[in-house]
Every structure is written in C-alpha cells, then in structure tokens.
Scaffold this active site. Structure first.
Site, PDB file in Angstrom:
ATOM      1  N   HIS A 193     -31.834  -0.252   7.464  1.00  0.00           N
ATOM      2  CA  HIS A 193     -31.887  -1.629   7.955  1.00  0.00           C
ATOM      3  C   HIS A 193     -32.067  -1.393   9.434  1.00  0.00           C
ATOM      4  O   HIS A 193     -30.846  -1.326  10.066  1.00  0.00           O
ATOM      5  CB  HIS A 193     -30.716  -2.263   7.253  1.00  0.00           C
ATOM      6  CG  HIS A 193     -31.018  -3.753   7.955  1.00  0.00           C
ATOM      7  ND1 HIS A 193     -29.860  -4.357   8.400  1.00  0.00           N
ATOM      8  CD2 HIS A 193     -32.107  -4.516   7.664  1.00  0.00           C
ATOM      9  CE1 HIS A 193     -30.522  -5.754   8.503  1.00  0.00           C
ATOM     10  NE2 HIS A 193     -31.679  -5.868   8.135  1.00  0.00           N
ATOM     11  N   HIS A 239     -25.252  -8.484   0.768  1.00  0.00           N
ATOM     12  CA  HIS A 239     -26.592  -8.448   1.168  1.00  0.00           C
ATOM     13  C   HIS A 239     -26.678  -7.358   2.012  1.00  0.00           C
ATOM     14  O   HIS A 239     -25.837  -6.944   2.998  1.00  0.00           O
ATOM     15  CB  HIS A 239     -27.057  -9.721   1.872  1.00  0.00           C
ATOM     16  CG  HIS A 239     -28.251  -9.816   2.874  1.00  0.00           C
ATOM     17  ND1 HIS A 239     -28.220  -9.647   4.174  1.00  0.00           N
ATOM     18  CD2 HIS A 239     -29.355  -9.789   2.464  1.00  0.00           C
ATOM     19  CE1 HIS A 239     -29.502  -9.533   4.818  1.00  0.00           C
ATOM     20  NE2 HIS A 239     -30.251  -9.520   3.678  1.00  0.00           N
TER      21      HIS A 239
END
Length: 325
Positions: free
Chosen positions: A119, A40
C-alpha cells in the site's frame, strides 16, 4: 434466562474469543447475515521504510518520479498516508477483527518467489509469514472464524498465483472452509473449519477451497458525511446475497494531502471516527434491504469500532429469551 434478569451486551464479550462466547441463538445464523468487524489494508503496519524499497507500481507516474529524485522529502509523506493499521495481525485478531483485506504483490526486480503486501510501498514481511501467524493464532482459538480476502494482485504471474494457492492450502489445510451456500458457526465448528478465503482471480474457479471475490462497498470519499451519504444511497438498492463488506475507510486525495501537510491518514481517521461510529451504531445486520454484514475500517484497534460492530448482532436476538453461551 430472561432479558429482564440479564441484559446481554455483546460489546463486553472477550474480544479475542467473541465468536466462542456468542449466545447459542446466533450459532445457526448465516455468517453473511451477521455483523463482523474487518480490517481494511490489514497488513500495513510493517511497510518497508528502507529507502531502497520502491513505491508500488500502482502509484501515479509523477509520485514514482518524485520518489526517485526527491526520496528524503517524498518518503515521509508516503508512509504517513499509506499506513492504515498500526497493530500486528495477531493484535488485530486479539482485538476482535475477523475479516482481513489482504493486498498481494510480487516486488519488481525480485528474483525470488516471495510475495508481500503493499500500500504505497511494500511490506517487510512475506505473505507466508503472516498466514502462518494467523494459523498459529487459530490453533489457540479453535472456535474463532476468519475471512481472508486476497485481492489487488500486483505483479503476480499465473505461476505465482498457483504457488500462493498452494501456500494457502498448505498453511491452513483442513481449517479451510470449501465453497458452500450457507455457513453458520455451528456448521463450521462441527467440521473444524476456521478460514474462509476469498480470492479475486479466476483461479478461484479451479479450487473448491477458494471463495469468489467478496464485494467491497468503497465510497471513495475523504469526508465522513459524504461517505455516510453514499452508503445510505446504496442501502436503498439492497444488499448482495452473500458476504459483502462496507468499508468505512476514508480515501485521501492529493488535494486533501496538500491542504493538510502536517497530518497523516491516522489523524484524518481518528478525527472522523466519532461521526462514522455514530452511524455504525444505527446499522443492522441481517437479510433485509439496508442490512450490513462485514464492516471494515482503518486503525480498528484505536477506538470502540470493533465492540460496536459486534454489538450490532444483538439486533438478531429475540429479546424474550436469551440463552447463555
């Protein structure tokens, strides 16, 4: 060779080449019915810690303002909770990862066509650099297959999408597997394909090499027990028809971060892995209701997550006779 004389443990396969070493009984099993370990937010090990790099534009306005005026205080928090993997893509592949969650962005106010991952903040290395690194790794591991999921596009124009697709085709060339109903290891090996690209954008309609978006089960929970409860509920309604991902990645919220000021995402993940992996061990791959396929997590090289997921494929073997690889 019988199961009495040889007890197969897929968790003991060489992780960098585990697909090549699978028993031949699994070579004709559709990959969407196998258990595959995934990463992930795979490319968060190289987030840009240079203060000149902005926080990404998906972050709340308040965080963007605080980062602008209180950067020395805010930035350490951003990094602590944004890094989801701390090993390079090569190390992840060597450890057995075969699905990568890739979130693509064009940095604001960047006059170049360079694309990055993001991110919280953006990465220091470009998408093209990572794809070339994956290609080089695949050249040395000709029987391994990777699934690359391109999604969460941020700041990409139609022209940049076209450029990215062109880069994907150029880097992987004949290794790209075109869309097809059923892919097995035997079929992929015979055709020399090693890369399945899932692309979360309508441009995928125009390219046979781009598979449509792979569904990702995301629980949006910060506690392991709540995440497990959510997935047990979803399993009752059956699995999607093709590839799909169960993300055992926990999601911190502002309340959690504020109540754990000295912690990081890694602290949270590692403290919950015993509970999560205990649940993963009980799962089964396959086509039945309740079966799982790709299982993705954070800090995947830090625990027994990858061997545990690979070992789930033992459920697909007929235990009477186990052919040698």
């Amino acid at each position: 060779m019988t199961s009495e004389s040889f007890q197969l443990s897929l968790s003991e396969l060489p992780m960098d080449n585990w697909m090549a070493h699978l028993p031949s009984a699994l070579w004709d099993t559709p990959l969407c019915y196998m258990a595959i370990p995934g990463s992930h937010n795979a490319i968060t090990y190289c987030l840009d810690k240079n203060d000149r790099s902005p926080v990404d534009l998906t972050q709340p306005d308040m965080l963007q303002k605080l980062d602008k005026y209180m950067k020395p205080i805010i930035r350490p928090f951003v990094y602590k909770w944004a890094i989801a993997q701390d090993c390079s893509i090569r190390e992840q592949l060597d450890s057995g990862v075969r699905y990568c969650d890739l979130r693509i962005a064009h940095r604001p106010n960047d006059s170049s066509n360079d694309l990055y991952f993001y991110h919280g903040v953006y990465t220091t290395i470009t998408v093209e650099m990572v794809l070339k690194e994956i290609r080089e790794w695949l050249d040395v591991h000709p029987k391994e297959v990777v699934i690359l999921s391109f999604s969460h596009f941020l700041g990409l124009s139609q022209e940049l999408h076209t450029l990215l697709v062109s880069t994907i085709k150029s880097v992987f060339d004949s290794k790209l597997c075109p869309k097809m109903e059923c892919v097995t290891l035997r079929k992929l090996w015979s055709q020399g394909h090693q890369v399945i690209v899932s692309y979360e954008h309508h441009i995928a309609n125009c390219h046979r090499e781009l598979w449509f978006q792979i569904p990702y089960w995301w629980a949006n929970k910060c506690k392991a027990e709540a995440l497990i409860e959510e997935f047990e509920h979803r399993k009752q309604y059956g699995r999607p028809g093709g590839f799909f991902v169960t993300g055992i990645n926990l999601t911190e919220d502002l309340k959690y971060i504020c109540s754990h000021p000295t912690e990081s995402l890694k602290d949270m993940v590692m403290s919950t892995y015993p509970t999560l992996l205990s649940w993963v061990k009980q799962q089964k791959p396959g086509s039945n209701t309740g079966s799982l396929n790709i299982i993705a997590g954070d800090f995947v090289t830090e625990s027994q997550f990858i061997p545990i997921v690979i070992a789930l494929n033992e459920n697909l073997l007929k235990r009477t006779t186990i052919p040698e690889p």
